[in-house]
Design a protein around this motif. Structure first.
Motif, PDB file in Angstrom:
ATOM      1  N   VAL A   1       0.854  -1.183   0.000  1.00 48.80           N
ATOM      2  CA  VAL A   1       0.000   0.000   0.000  1.00 48.80           C
ATOM      3  C   VAL A   1       0.894   1.239   0.000  1.00 48.80           C
ATOM      4  CG1 VAL A   1      -0.172   0.044   2.526  1.00 48.80           C
ATOM      5  CG2 VAL A   1      -1.951   1.126   1.159  1.00 48.80           C
ATOM      6  N   GLU A   2       0.409   2.276  -0.684  1.00 51.73           N
ATOM      7  CA  GLU A   2       1.221   3.484  -0.817  1.00 51.73           C
ATOM      8  C   GLU A   2       1.398   4.202   0.516  1.00 51.73           C
ATOM      9  OE1 GLU A   2       1.265   7.692  -3.371  1.00 51.73           O
ATOM     10  OE2 GLU A   2      -0.405   6.290  -3.525  1.00 51.73           O
ATOM     11  N   ASP A   3       0.293   4.415   1.229  1.00 57.28           N
ATOM     12  CA  ASP A   3       0.322   5.088   2.528  1.00 57.28           C
ATOM     13  C   ASP A   3      -0.669   4.367   3.433  1.00 57.28           C
ATOM     14  OD1 ASP A   3       0.306   6.721   4.730  1.00 57.28           O
ATOM     15  OD2 ASP A   3       0.055   8.603   3.622  1.00 57.28           O
ATOM     16  N   TYR A   4      -0.159   3.529   4.307  1.00 54.18           N
ATOM     17  CA  TYR A   4      -1.064   2.698   5.113  1.00 54.18           C
ATOM     18  C   TYR A   4      -1.890   3.524   6.096  1.00 54.18           C
ATOM     19  CZ  TYR A   4       2.604   2.954   8.721  1.00 54.18           C
ATOM     20  OH  TYR A   4       3.521   3.382   9.648  1.00 54.18           O
ATOM     21  N   ARG A   5      -1.377   4.638   6.576  1.00 51.72           N
ATOM     22  CA  ARG A   5      -2.164   5.496   7.459  1.00 51.72           C
ATOM     23  C   ARG A   5      -3.378   6.059   6.726  1.00 51.72           C
ATOM     24  NH1 ARG A   5       0.458   7.961  12.092  1.00 51.72           N
ATOM     25  NH2 ARG A   5       2.524   7.062  12.446  1.00 51.72           N
ATOM     26  N   PHE A   6      -3.145   6.593   5.536  1.00 52.40           N
ATOM     27  CA  PHE A   6      -4.244   7.156   4.755  1.00 52.40           C
ATOM     28  C   PHE A   6      -5.231   6.072   4.358  1.00 52.40           C
ATOM     29  CE2 PHE A   6      -6.053   8.502   0.639  1.00 52.40           C
ATOM     30  CZ  PHE A   6      -6.665   9.682   1.046  1.00 52.40           C
TER      31      PHE A   6
END
Length: 262
Positions: free
Chosen positions: A105-110
């Motif tokens: 995933v590119e940005d797991y938080r987002f």
């Protein structure tokens, strides 16, 4: 010759120091280091402590493994019983696979934030207002499962999901307040009626006992007089028992009959 050797040794030493300085990395206890060598994942994630990479070839990315607290913005939706509400929540999650968290995933938080907002809106549409207000534990578990299912492939584990607040329209708040007030008034009336029923049963039993023993009624009358006199009132109202009137009436009838016989 010796000077040239010393110069070369110093140059090699300086180059070695620069190499070590550029290759040395420190990974903290709560972090894991993921190394990409020429753009490809190189081995397993590096553990905490001192580690070395190949300068200008490797890139070390540090991933935080602590539990992350992610507030979910308030989502507005319509419940299953057609009530408009605004619900906000908080998600607690952590990274369990640092490599997947960077690669999958590119940005797991987002990604977790967007998934939490979508799941929260879905939960609002599937639930009744009473469930949102009183059965939050069950909704929290359902929301956790909805977020955790796709997050497993991202190397992220959802630890807990909590619904923080449910905002209602002012008209709905007033309606609920009137409903609660009516329910409390109904319970108060039922309690009063039950108390009157119990009191009437006790009074009826006392009346039956006093009817069998007339002296008990006189004693109760005297107790009432004593209780009233203790208040230091200037006027004392003394009830006159009907039984005493009947006794006087019978007493007056007997002398008349006696005179007639004579």
């Amino acid at each position: 010759m010796v000077q040239e050797l010393l110069t070369a040794a110093a140059a090699v030493g300086s180059a070695g120091v620069l190499y070590v300085a550029s290759a040395a990395r420190v990974v903290k206890q709560y972090e894991r280091g993921v190394v990409f060598r020429l753009g490809r994942l190189a081995g397993q994630a590096r553990g905490p402590g001192f580690t070395m990479i190949v300068p200008f070839v490797d890139r070390l990315h540090k991933v935080n493994m602590q539990i992350i607290t992610l507030p979910v913005p308030a989502q507005e939706g319509i419940t299953r019983d057609n009530v408009t509400v605004r619900v906000d929540a908080v998600v607690y999650f952590k990274v369990v696979d640092a490599a997947n968290a960077l690669v999958r995933v590119e940005d797991y938080r987002f990604a977790v934030s967007q998934m939490a907002q979508t799941s929260l809106r879905s939960i609002i549409g599937k639930s009744d207002l009473d469930d949102l207000l009183s059965d939050r534990e069950k909704l929290n578990q359902g929301l956790e499962l909805m977020i955790d299912s796709p997050a497993v492939g991202w190397g992220v584990q959802i630890d807990r999901v909590e619904i923080k607040d449910v905002s209602l329209p002012d008209t709905m708040k007033r309606s609920m307040a009137r409903q609660a007030e009516a329910d409390r008034e109904r319970r108060a009336r039922v309690i009063n009626a039950d108390a009157e029923l119990q009191a009437s049963k006790v009074l009826a039993e006392a009346a039956r006992e006093m009817s069998e023993t007339p002296a008990a009624l006189q004693l109760r009358l005297l107790q009432t007089v004593v209780a009233v006199a203790a208040e230091k009132n200037s006027t004392l109202v003394l009830p006159f028992p009907v039984e005493l009137l009947r006794f006087l009436e019978k007493a007056q009838e007997h002398p008349v009959e006696h005179r007639v016989e004579r």
